[in-house]
Design a protein around this motif. Structure first.
Motif, mmCIF file in Angstrom:
data_model
loop_
_atom_site.group_PDB
_atom_site.id
_atom_site.type_symbol
_atom_site.label_atom_id
_atom_site.label_comp_id
_atom_site.label_asym_id
_atom_site.label_seq_id
_atom_site.Cartn_x
_atom_site.Cartn_y
_atom_site.Cartn_z
ATOM 1 N N LEU A 18 1.998 -23.227 36.005
ATOM 2 C CA LEU A 18 1.218 -23.079 36.959
ATOM 3 C C LEU A 18 0.025 -21.450 37.303
ATOM 4 O O LEU A 18 -0.355 -21.566 38.025
ATOM 5 N N VAL A 19 0.389 -21.067 36.155
ATOM 6 C CA VAL A 19 -0.559 -19.736 35.797
ATOM 7 C C VAL A 19 -1.086 -19.759 35.130
ATOM 8 O O VAL A 19 -1.228 -20.027 33.410
ATOM 9 N N ALA A 20 -2.813 -19.041 35.111
ATOM 10 C CA ALA A 20 -3.163 -18.772 34.080
ATOM 11 C C ALA A 20 -4.761 -18.401 34.117
ATOM 12 O O ALA A 20 -4.759 -17.744 35.475
ATOM 13 N N ILE A 21 -5.288 -17.631 32.966
ATOM 14 C CA ILE A 21 -6.652 -16.906 33.044
ATOM 15 C C ILE A 21 -7.675 -18.083 32.938
ATOM 16 O O ILE A 21 -7.725 -18.522 31.452
ATOM 17 N N PRO A 22 -9.170 -17.673 33.758
ATOM 18 C CA PRO A 22 -9.624 -18.803 34.280
ATOM 19 C C PRO A 22 -10.547 -18.618 33.131
ATOM 20 O O PRO A 22 -11.171 -17.361 32.105
#
Length: 166
Positions: A18-22
Motif C-alpha cells: 500500500l505504501v512505497a518510496i517511488p
C-alpha cells in the motif's frame, strides 16, 4: 572519520503493498564513516517521503520516512560478510534501502482514527455528513419492529389505596 551529506534519487521503487518510496524520490542521507580495525563503520540517517493509499479508506497519502542505520563494511578477507569495502569505497544503497523498506508501515492510515469505508455504500465514512444508513431489517423480525417499552407509561395503572381510616 569523515561525514557526508548526500541527496540522491531513489534508483527504483522501494517497497511493495500500500505504501512505497517511488522511483526518483529524493533521499537525504547523512553518513559518518569511521575507520576501524575490521573495516569501515558507517552510521547515519536517511530521510525520504513515501506515497501510497490508506489501508482503511483508500485515500492517497504521503508520509515522511526517517531511519537510522549503522553497519560495519569489512575489508575483503577470508570471512564472508554482508557488506564489504570495495575498491576503497562503500555502497550504501542496499543498507539504506533495507532500512527504509523495513520501516514502511504494513497498514498505513491517513489518520489514526480513520473509520474506513461504509460497507453498504462504499463511501468514505470520513466524508459522510454523519447520516447513518439504516440496517436492513430481517423480515422474520418485522413484527417486532414497532414494539417499544414506551407504551407501558401511557397505560392506566391500578393503584391500591388504603381505604381504612385509622
Amino acid at each position: 572519520m569523515r561525514e557526508f551529506t548526500l541527496d540522491v534519487p531513489a534508483p527504483e521503487k522501494w517497497g511493495e503493498g500500500l505504501v512505497a518510496i517511488p522511483e526518483g524520490e529524493t533521499i537525504a542521507v547523512e553518513a559518518r564513516l569511521e575507520s576501524v580495525h575490521e573495516g569501515i563503520l558507517v552510521s547515519g540517517t536517511a530521510d525520504a517521503t513515501a506515497v501510497g493509499v490508506c489501508g482503511r479508506c483508500l485515500t492517497d497519502i504521503t508520509e515522511p520516512v526517517e531511519v537510522e542505520f549503522q553497519e560495519l563494511f569489512a575489508y575483503p578477507g577470508e570471512e564472508a560478510t554482508d557488506f564489504e569495502v570495495q575498491d576503497d569505497h562503500v555502497d550504501l544503497e542496499t543498507l539504506v534501502r533495507d532500512a527504509m523498506v523495513l520501516s514502511l508501515p504494513f497498514q498505513p492510515v491517513c489518520q489514526p482514527d480513520c473509520p474506513g469505508l461504509d460497507p453498504v455504500t462504499g463511501e468514505r465514512l470520513t466524508e459522510s455528513a454523519g447520516t447513518e444508513q439504516p440496517e436492513p431489517a430481517d423480515e422474520r423480525w418485522a413484527a417486532l419492529q414497532d414494539f417499544t417499552t414506551d407504551h407501558d407509561d401511557d397505560a392506566p395503572r391500578l393503584v391500591a389505596r388504603n381505604t381504612e381510616e385509622s
